[in-house]
Write a protein that holds these residues in place. Structure first.
Motif, PDB file in Angstrom:
ATOM      1  N   PHE A  43       0.844  -1.192   0.000  1.00  0.00           N
ATOM      2  CA  PHE A  43       0.000   0.000   0.000  1.00  0.00           C
ATOM      3  C   PHE A  43       0.881   1.244   0.000  1.00  0.00           C
ATOM      4  O   PHE A  43       2.084   1.186   0.291  1.00  0.00           O
ATOM      5  N   VAL A  44       0.258   2.367  -0.366  1.00  0.00           N
ATOM      6  CA  VAL A  44       0.951   3.656  -0.405  1.00  0.00           C
ATOM      7  C   VAL A  44       0.313   4.600   0.606  1.00  0.00           C
ATOM      8  O   VAL A  44      -0.903   4.804   0.593  1.00  0.00           O
ATOM      9  N   ALA A 108      -4.448  -5.219   7.283  1.00  0.00           N
ATOM     10  CA  ALA A 108      -5.100  -5.822   6.119  1.00  0.00           C
ATOM     11  C   ALA A 108      -4.083  -6.521   5.227  1.00  0.00           C
ATOM     12  O   ALA A 108      -4.364  -7.595   4.665  1.00  0.00           O
ATOM     13  N   LEU A 109      -2.888  -5.929   5.076  1.00  0.00           N
ATOM     14  CA  LEU A 109      -1.846  -6.563   4.269  1.00  0.00           C
ATOM     15  C   LEU A 109      -1.405  -7.878   4.901  1.00  0.00           C
ATOM     16  O   LEU A 109      -1.235  -8.887   4.200  1.00  0.00           O
ATOM     17  N   ALA A 120       9.026  -4.022   3.280  1.00  0.00           N
ATOM     18  CA  ALA A 120       9.930  -2.924   2.955  1.00  0.00           C
ATOM     19  C   ALA A 120       9.160  -1.623   3.108  1.00  0.00           C
ATOM     20  O   ALA A 120       7.990  -1.534   2.742  1.00  0.00           O
ATOM     21  N   VAL A 121       9.798  -0.621   3.679  1.00  0.00           N
ATOM     22  CA  VAL A 121       9.211   0.710   3.822  1.00  0.00           C
ATOM     23  C   VAL A 121      10.061   1.648   2.970  1.00  0.00           C
ATOM     24  O   VAL A 121      11.240   1.857   3.256  1.00  0.00           O
ATOM     25  N   ARG A 122       9.454   2.210   1.924  1.00  0.00           N
ATOM     26  CA  ARG A 122      10.223   2.871   0.865  1.00  0.00           C
ATOM     27  C   ARG A 122       9.727   4.295   0.630  1.00  0.00           C
ATOM     28  O   ARG A 122       8.535   4.527   0.460  1.00  0.00           O
ATOM     29  N   VAL A 186       5.816   3.931   0.515  1.00  0.00           N
ATOM     30  CA  VAL A 186       5.341   2.622   0.092  1.00  0.00           C
ATOM     31  C   VAL A 186       5.658   1.598   1.184  1.00  0.00           C
ATOM     32  O   VAL A 186       6.779   1.565   1.714  1.00  0.00           O
ATOM     33  N   VAL A 187       4.673   0.774   1.529  1.00  0.00           N
ATOM     34  CA  VAL A 187       4.881  -0.370   2.422  1.00  0.00           C
ATOM     35  C   VAL A 187       4.517  -1.612   1.617  1.00  0.00           C
ATOM     36  O   VAL A 187       3.388  -1.745   1.144  1.00  0.00           O
ATOM     37  N   GLN A 188       5.480  -2.520   1.463  1.00  0.00           N
ATOM     38  CA  GLN A 188       5.325  -3.627   0.508  1.00  0.00           C
ATOM     39  C   GLN A 188       5.925  -4.901   1.073  1.00  0.00           C
ATOM     40  O   GLN A 188       6.964  -4.876   1.739  1.00  0.00           O
TER      41      GLN A 188
END
Length: 359
Positions: A43-44, A108-109, A120-122, A186-188
């Motif tokens: 998510f962003v 939710a992710l 990853a936190v980008r 971004v969190v991915q």
């Protein structure tokens, strides 16, 4: 009290990202997901969250005061300004309404993945990958982050990295408006990378658009991007995917997950001397890069990984795609070879601030 806007978008909420809302990376990841490319879920946190954070905390005024008449040629003054702003941003409290949306999206992710998995936190800035400017390595990426509390801490660190000394100096030197900037994050899902790297849909040495060039090494791709390893290098024909030339790099170090954290370690001597990708893997990476180029209609610079958590044949994932900015400014035309399909990231496109230990 006015209702809080939706400040977090999953990659699947929209089919097209917007740089002015999601920053460069976030917009690309949403768009690539919408195009059906194999992007790990995430998510962003939009720029609205950062703007709310700055405004509620009073940091907008501080930033204006510190940067107002700053001389970018005074290195000590820039460093002091950067340290003051970053410290204030990292220590400020995220407003409860913003924090609630981030926590909900993270939960939710984790439910979607089915287990507690590192992310990853980008950083994803609005002034990023502009046609006439390169912001590579100026903002931070953090890897292998677990738990909502740590995610929020590293979101603040990403916001603060908009004001590194290098970023401030670069923007001033290139006359980029300091006060129209914002930062998405971004969190991915992290990939469990057997091998990773970058690919370009042209030869970066010559600008030849009939080639795809792949750099690959063991483990996560950050050592390739940052130049701390000598990767395998493969040049392929963009139409036939025949290998034109290939060199095996030393690949002396790899970054891998071990015991709930990232470990940078030596690669065994016998693995260094052999390619980290099979011939089939090389072709799949080239096809993915070409697919991204076809979608965006400009030469691409992509980041990819082979994820060991996924089954063979489905384990190639796309982590980032961006335009190649040195030779690729002109759009593709009918005279430029394009292929049927593919995806990516950029040589030197980030300098990661890694949560890791050496081994």
């Amino acid at each position: 009290m006015k209702p809080m806007l939706n400040l977090v978008h999953t990659f699947t909420d929209l089919t097209q990202g917007e740089v002015g809302i999601h920053g460069g990376k976030g917009a690309s990841l949403i768009t690539m997901t919408g195009a059906g490319m194999p992007v790990p879920p995430g998510f962003v946190i939009t720029i609205g969250a950062f703007d709310e954070f700055r405004d509620v905390s009073g940091l907008s005024r501080l930033i204006e005061q510190v940067l107002g008449d700053l001389d970018e040629n005074d290195v000590a003054a820039v460093d002091a300004a950067s340290a003051r702003i970053r410290s204030a941003l990292e220590e400020a409290t995220i407003p409860a309404a913003v924090r609630g949306q981030i926590d909900d999206a993270y939960a939710a992710l984790m439910r979607r993945i089915g287990t507690e998995t590192p992310v990853a936190v980008r950083s994803s800035a609005t002034a990023e990958d502009l046609p006439d400017a390169s912001f590579a390595g100026q903002q931070d990426t953090y890897l292998w982050i677990s738990g909502a509390e740590s995610v929020n801490e590293h979101v603040r660190r990403c916001w603060a990295s908009l004001y590194t000394s290098r970023a401030i100096t670069y923007r001033r030197a290139n006359k980029i408006d300091e006060f129209g900037l914002s930062m998405a994050v971004v969190v991915q899902k992290m990939v469990n990378a057997r091998a990773a790297g970058v690919a370009m849909t042209l030869d970066p040495a010559t600008g030849d658009r009939s080639k795809v060039v792949i750099d690959a090494s063991y483990g996560l791709g950050e050592p390739v991007v940052s130049g701390t390893v000598t990767p395998d290098n493969t040049v392929l024909d963009k139409i036939t995917f025949a290998i034109v030339r290939q060199s095996v790099g030393e690949k002396a170090r790899e970054l891998v997950p071990r015991g709930g954290r990232l470990v940078e370690r030596d690669v065994e001597a016998d693995r260094r001397s052999v390619p980290c990708l099979s011939s089939d893997d090389v072709r799949r990476v080239a096809e993915l890069a070409k697919r991204a180029e076809k979608h965006y209609r400009v030469p691409q610079d992509i980041e990819w990984a082979i994820d060991d958590d996924l089954p063979d044949g489905e384990n190639l994932v796309l982590l980032q795609a961006r335009p190649e900015t040195v030779h690729g400014a002109q759009p593709l035309t009918a005279s430029v070879p394009q292929a049927a399909s593919t995806s990516g990231f950029s040589l030197g496109s980030i300098t990661a601030s890694l949560t890791r230990v050496s081994a």
